[in-house]
Scaffold this motif. Sequence first.
Motif, PDB file in Angstrom:
ATOM      1  N   ASP A 133       0.846  -1.201   0.000  1.00  0.00           N
ATOM      2  CA  ASP A 133       0.000   0.000   0.000  1.00  0.00           C
ATOM      3  C   ASP A 133       0.880   1.249   0.000  1.00  0.00           C
ATOM      4  O   ASP A 133       0.588   2.231  -0.692  1.00  0.00           O
ATOM      5  N   ALA A 134       1.938   1.210   0.789  1.00  0.00           N
ATOM      6  CA  ALA A 134       2.838   2.369   0.871  1.00  0.00           C
ATOM      7  C   ALA A 134       3.532   2.615  -0.471  1.00  0.00           C
ATOM      8  O   ALA A 134       3.697   3.760  -0.896  1.00  0.00           O
ATOM      9  N   LEU A 135       3.910   1.523  -1.139  1.00  0.00           N
ATOM     10  CA  LEU A 135       4.555   1.684  -2.449  1.00  0.00           C
ATOM     11  C   LEU A 135       3.584   2.322  -3.445  1.00  0.00           C
ATOM     12  O   LEU A 135       3.956   3.198  -4.226  1.00  0.00           O
ATOM     13  N   PHE A 136       2.333   1.884  -3.401  1.00  0.00           N
ATOM     14  CA  PHE A 136       1.325   2.502  -4.272  1.00  0.00           C
ATOM     15  C   PHE A 136       1.160   3.986  -3.922  1.00  0.00           C
ATOM     16  O   PHE A 136       1.021   4.820  -4.811  1.00  0.00           O
ATOM     17  N   TYR A 137       1.194   4.281  -2.628  1.00  0.00           N
ATOM     18  CA  TYR A 137       1.053   5.677  -2.225  1.00  0.00           C
ATOM     19  C   TYR A 137       2.187   6.518  -2.838  1.00  0.00           C
ATOM     20  O   TYR A 137       1.958   7.587  -3.395  1.00  0.00           O
ATOM     21  N   VAL A 138       3.391   5.979  -2.743  1.00  0.00           N
ATOM     22  CA  VAL A 138       4.540   6.712  -3.287  1.00  0.00           C
ATOM     23  C   VAL A 138       4.380   6.893  -4.795  1.00  0.00           C
ATOM     24  O   VAL A 138       4.527   7.993  -5.321  1.00  0.00           O
ATOM     25  N   LYS A 139       4.038   5.815  -5.471  1.00  0.00           N
ATOM     26  CA  LYS A 139       3.956   5.881  -6.940  1.00  0.00           C
ATOM     27  C   LYS A 139       2.844   6.832  -7.389  1.00  0.00           C
ATOM     28  O   LYS A 139       3.014   7.591  -8.336  1.00  0.00           O
ATOM     29  N   GLU A 140       1.725   6.808  -6.698  1.00  0.00           N
ATOM     30  CA  GLU A 140       0.590   7.621  -7.130  1.00  0.00           C
ATOM     31  C   GLU A 140       0.680   9.071  -6.683  1.00  0.00           C
ATOM     32  O   GLU A 140       0.071   9.946  -7.291  1.00  0.00           O
ATOM     33  N   ASN A 141       1.438   9.316  -5.617  1.00  0.00           N
ATOM     34  CA  ASN A 141       1.427  10.672  -5.072  1.00  0.00           C
ATOM     35  C   ASN A 141       2.775  11.382  -5.001  1.00  0.00           C
ATOM     36  O   ASN A 141       2.813  12.610  -5.042  1.00  0.00           O
ATOM     37  N   LEU A 142       3.855  10.612  -4.838  1.00  0.00           N
ATOM     38  CA  LEU A 142       5.135  11.284  -4.607  1.00  0.00           C
ATOM     39  C   LEU A 142       6.103  11.152  -5.777  1.00  0.00           C
ATOM     40  O   LEU A 142       6.772  12.105  -6.133  1.00  0.00           O
TER      41      LEU A 142
END
Lengths: 519, 562
Positions: free
Chosen positions: A38-47
């Motif tokens: 989930d954190a990796l998706f957060y990074v990819k989608e937002n950061l």
Amino acid sequence: MNKRYLIFKIQRYSPESDKNPYFKEYKVPIVKGMTILDALFYVKENLDSTLSYRSSCRMGLCGSCAMLINGIPKLACETQISDIDDGVIELKPLPNFPLIKDLIVDFTQFFNKHKRVKTYLIRRDFDEQIHPKVEYLQEKNQLKRLLLYAMCIKCGACYASCPLMIKNERFLGPEVLTKVYRYISDSRDEGIDERLPIIDSSIDGCWNCTTCSTCKLNCPKEVNTLDSIIETRSLIVERGMIQDTIREALESTYLNGNPWGGSKWDRTAWMKGLEIKNLTLGEKADLLYFVGCTPAYENRAQRIAKALTRILQNTNVDFGILGDEEVCCGNEIYNLGEKGLFEMLKEKNLELFNKYNITRLITSSPHCFNAFKNRYGKISFEVQHYTQYIAELIDKDKLKFSKKIEKKVTYHDPCYLGKINGIYDAPRKIIENIPGIKFEEMPRSKRMSLCCEGGGGLMWVKVAAPRLGEFRVKEALEIGAESILTACPFCFIMLDDAIKMINANIELIDVSELVLSAI
Amino acid sequence: MEILSHDIVIIGSGIAGLRAALEASFNTNGKLDIALISKTHVMRSHSVCAEGGTAAVLRIEEGDSFELHAWDTIKGSDFLADQDSVELFVKLMPKEILLLDHLGILWSRREDGKISQRPFGGHSFPRACYAQDRTGLYEMQTLYDTLQRFDNVTIYHECYVTSLIIDNNVFKGLTAIELKSGNLFAIKAKAGVLATGGGARCYNFTTFSHTTTGDGQVMAYKAGLPIKDFEFIQFHPTALVPSGILISEAARGEGGYLINERGERFMKKYAPEYMELAPRDIVARAVMKEIEESKSGCVYLDLRHLGEDKIREKLPSIYEICKKFAGINIVNELIPVKPAAHYNMGGVHTDSNYATPVNGLWAAGEVACSSIHGANRLGTNSTAECLVSGKIAGAKAAEYANSINEFELPKEAIKKEEDRIYKLISKEQGDSIYDIRKKLREIMDKYVYIFRIENGLKIAIRIIKDLKSRYENASIDDKTKIYNTDFISMLELGNMLELSEIIAMGALLRTESRGAHYRLDYPERDDVNWLKHTLAYWTVDGPKFEYIPVRITKWKPTIRKY
């Protein structure tokens, strides 16, 4: 409500623009139930949408997202962030695979290993097999056993864990060997004779395995890789297809109770000059010191037995030995697949312990410790590795250090003490209690510790150089250690060989010797 | 561009794709040159997520029959199934179960050593063969392992197919990007089997893998093939809250209860006879109603009375999943669940033999629609269809490939695709594809879910069209060639947008309620006007719809009660 953030330190590498991998940090808001994926998706989608990783099912079944999470190979999708309490989360690609980009590694070789070893059900009548008329029957008990080996999702965590892969990329590895065994042991299969010769090899087959268990420990699906390799060896040994060096070790154990080729009457030769109670001569003691074959017979390892004896004497422990009656614990015999001989040794030892009323014993070797603790069934005596015993003596103030030892040291975890039996703290506690000592961990320690390549019977298998001990010694040199400590006679011999082989300027000490020198 | 050549190319490496590769190999004694191409590593396909079982009539002597399986399937489909397709399907299934057994699968067994079968929703006989609750994974392992026998199969791991090459209604090959190098290449093949799986990742709350984005449906759709019955999306009644991970129907098959906030087994209100084992469309609607009435956000699956031994033996994955993903011990705790997008009943239009309208191209598995599931699929009929359709498509494609002479790939098709890909990747500055994706999933969950209504669907369509034009101007940050996941996400999003449009527009047009498609403003089934299949064709302005009749052999539509 205040948002909670965690820093993710993620290894980045793009072959088109970077010379070397580097770390980049990302600050990720954490919510309850969040996984690493989930954190990796957060990074990819937002950061940072250039971050590359694999993922698919996000339910721990497809095997896409295995990576090193704070140094341990795990599936990102099923690792809860809340289960990691290290503060910072470090993500790296799996080792032992060629790196492609960021967290993505190349599985080509991994997949290419399947074909040659015939990882499929073999029937003599292929035509009947693919034009079935009636179902084969399978007993529930057989099925239950096969399921222990079958739940592999090809995530590569075992391959990334396997120390042998560091030096021998031809090694088939735990995943393939387990798969082969799963088919060999299936009652419907008729292909054992085709497959055994392929995997009966110390170049790429099952004789490479040191039984260090890192693969089993890190398998996210708890596949019993280790047992499948030992069981395969058993089948090979049953057919008498074994190397001369293994045969000699087995014969020596059968005839003289030790794999080193020594006479059974020389088992106590190491203790010349030492006064030790011999329980087989009618003497009584609170504690049995089970010396083990290697410290008894192997020149270099004898110093461990001597040092331990003197520590026990210095601390007034009432202990004794079994003299010439002691026989091999059988741990390595079991690992070599000679289960019949192992059973014989087990019976013999249990008989001795019973005869001399042994209620508590300590071993020099983690291998003997493991045999008694895990392979002898239900036992009626207490068994400890000597490092546990000494740590207890320190706790109870019965052992005090009076000398300062000003050295920078590191500690090599023996697999059968650490990974297999979870004893990481006792030896570290002893070391850190010694005044003046400066202790530093090697990059690979504890659960990911690098095996010395002496276990699993590999002392008696012809294996190609370089041995893993050399990688280990170099690792110790790299952190600038003056001494490398260990607590296992096999590790001691392997590391000693390695130091000589690469002419390393480093001192090798067993923990027992270190303790003795500081008393 | 590099052009590789094979006899057959199979796109997708799930159960259907692997089964097709095996059948083509069996039937040609391993002689046919087969390419198996997958955007993931083989063995990472969504098929591994199938849990509960695979339906087949094995025990005629114990009371099951082909008639019964067919009738259950057709009634389950709310009579939208093509009955000749269903009849063929049920007859071929038993051999598939035996074949897997002969190839080494670890089917769960009865005391007598025979293959065990468990009850499943909508089936009137316990005919779900299973391997614990890891049926898909074990089927995949068995097929993948067996494929190692054959040297004639070249596996292209992690190659993303970007287009099908079809010339004068004849299949010629495809173009694909090898992720590892970033190179675009073409495969020329005499026959093709499309086996890329489902595509409901356009929903947010879904059991689907991240990679299940409907690429195959859209590559066919863009190449002119019709997409059939795509408004019918199956919502699985029990997905774990909040992740959406599937909690297999096997949990109910083994005796689990569904209870609401008040602790009632509410299914007695909706399906008094079948209770928790009614078909999924009915259970999913019941669950949604209970959730809406109680405003609780979920209902509960209760497995506590099954006991730890049965749970550990028969439902080990559910045990593990609940523990790892929700911190729940199902031996003594309830599982919070709600319905999630789970399966596409519709897909690329095929006949009963899984042939598409394009010569030389077959479709198998979830991407295909030979209409055995109609408006609602029964649990365990999907892995079953993957096997049967893979077998048929593999056999037919092999036979066809052997009858075709050598040919050249049309150069202009390749050039066109090269330009399209280059244009997409090199766009500078635009909308974030991840923002568009997020919005799409949001509105699909809001307006195109279990309960649908004209106004909502119209809003959804308007937003989807808007998102499509934003997509035209979207760009990505990663401009590198090697393993560009940013770019793959972009291609996948394009596919999800196309499919969402078909789903929403098809749903708006179908002014009735049938199976999984439920219209609040048209709550009844309307056999007079809507006993027909929807076909959607691609045009620049969005899908163009046509309708074809349902093939009915023996079973006339009746009232559907459970």
